[in-house]
Design an enzyme around this catalytic site. Sequence first.
Site, short mmCIF file in Angstrom:
data_model
loop_
_atom_site.label_atom_id
_atom_site.label_comp_id
_atom_site.label_asym_id
_atom_site.label_seq_id
_atom_site.Cartn_x
_atom_site.Cartn_y
_atom_site.Cartn_z
N LEU A 130 19.15 -6.05 4.66
CA LEU A 130 20.20 -5.91 3.63
C LEU A 130 21.56 -5.80 4.33
O LEU A 130 21.67 -5.28 5.43
CB LEU A 130 19.92 -4.68 2.78
CG LEU A 130 18.61 -4.79 1.97
CD1 LEU A 130 18.15 -3.42 1.47
CD2 LEU A 130 18.78 -5.77 0.82
N ASP A 180 16.23 -0.34 11.16
CA ASP A 180 15.35 0.76 11.57
C ASP A 180 16.10 1.91 12.25
O ASP A 180 15.61 2.53 13.21
CB ASP A 180 14.21 0.23 12.48
CG ASP A 180 13.31 -0.75 11.75
OD1 ASP A 180 13.14 -0.61 10.52
OD2 ASP A 180 12.79 -1.68 12.39
N ASN A 215 13.42 4.27 4.11
CA ASN A 215 12.54 3.22 4.62
C ASN A 215 11.38 3.88 5.36
O ASN A 215 11.51 4.99 5.87
CB ASN A 215 13.32 2.32 5.58
CG ASN A 215 12.47 1.19 6.15
OD1 ASN A 215 11.71 0.55 5.42
ND2 ASN A 215 12.58 0.95 7.45
N SER A 248 0.83 -1.22 0.00
CA SER A 248 0.00 0.00 0.00
C SER A 248 0.86 1.27 0.00
O SER A 248 0.48 2.28 -0.60
CB SER A 248 -0.98 0.00 1.17
OG SER A 248 -0.32 0.18 2.40
N GLU A 291 1.17 6.97 7.00
CA GLU A 291 2.31 6.51 6.19
C GLU A 291 2.13 6.94 4.74
O GLU A 291 3.08 7.36 4.08
CB GLU A 291 2.43 4.99 6.27
CG GLU A 291 2.79 4.47 7.65
CD GLU A 291 3.02 2.96 7.65
OE1 GLU A 291 3.61 2.44 6.71
OE2 GLU A 291 2.60 2.30 8.63
N HIS A 337 8.69 3.04 8.57
CA HIS A 337 8.50 2.14 9.70
C HIS A 337 7.31 2.64 10.52
O HIS A 337 7.18 3.85 10.76
CB HIS A 337 9.77 2.11 10.56
CG HIS A 337 9.68 1.15 11.70
ND1 HIS A 337 9.78 -0.21 11.53
CD2 HIS A 337 9.46 1.35 13.02
CE1 HIS A 337 9.63 -0.82 12.70
NE2 HIS A 337 9.45 0.11 13.62
C1 GRF Z 1 3.93 -0.68 6.71
O1 GRF Z 1 3.32 -0.54 7.94
C2 GRF Z 1 5.36 -0.20 6.77
O2 GRF Z 1 5.54 0.86 7.65
C3 GRF Z 1 6.09 -1.40 7.28
O3 GRF Z 1 5.46 -2.50 6.67
C4 GRF Z 1 4.13 -2.15 6.34
C5 GRF Z 1 4.01 -2.38 4.88
O4 GRF Z 1 2.70 -2.15 4.41
N1 GRF Z 1 7.51 -1.30 7.01
P1 GRF Z 1 2.45 -2.05 2.86
O5 GRF Z 1 3.00 -3.32 2.22
O6 GRF Z 1 3.14 -0.82 2.35
O7 GRF Z 1 0.95 -1.97 2.71
#
Ligand code: GRF
Length: 204
Positions: free
Chosen positions: A97, A149, A111, A17, A178, A113
């Site tokens: 990685l 992270d 990234n 997503s 996000e 998180h």
């Molecule tokens: C998200 O919560 C992101 O922060 C974490 O993994 C999840 C991935 O969700 N690293 P998506 O695949 O982007 O929907």
Amino acid sequence: MASGLLRLAVLISGRGSNMQALAQACHGRDCGAEIAVIISNRPDAGGIEWAGAQGLATEIVDHKTFAAKADFESRLLDILHHYRTDLVCLAGFMRLLSEDFVENWRNRMINIHPSLLPEYKGLNVHERVLADGCCESGCTVHFVRPEMDTGPIIIQRRVPVLPDDDPGRLANRILEQEHIAYPEAVRLISQGKIKIVDEQVEFI
Ligand code: GRF
């Protein structure tokens, strides 16, 4: 960056997503970037099907088919170069990685998180936030460093933790943020509004 747009490689392992949010922002010419390629380490990642249906370039690099991590990463590198990647966006990419790989992309890999880093690194974030009785949580977009992270923080967005929250409800509330934060971070980078000084992001 021949087009003037930052070329993104988005690495996913699942639903994707955040990748979709990035692709939509790029499509709307909203973040000064274009999708060069979507890469998944899992052939069955839902996000890959979506990306293919949008006509985006997709690549599967199934880690299980490589004898050594170095071979997996070498294939990733080849693809990143082939698509003339400027910025790697990890978006729910569930492989750690190597230090070499990360250093190779230092300040060119970010990234997302689902916590307010440096709090709650790693997995099962929402369960731990709830168990600790926190009253707020959120998400962080950061440059990637070898330790999981960690790295200079570009953006954080906060949400309240509500009394009747369960991990799923909290995760969804954070996910909405996000999807705003990740394109915004890319926009800041593409517009040259960020520099890193002493491992901290400064806004120009
Ligand atoms: C998200 O919560 C992101 O922060 C974490 O993994 C999840 C991935 O969700 N690293 P998506 O695949 O982007 O929907």
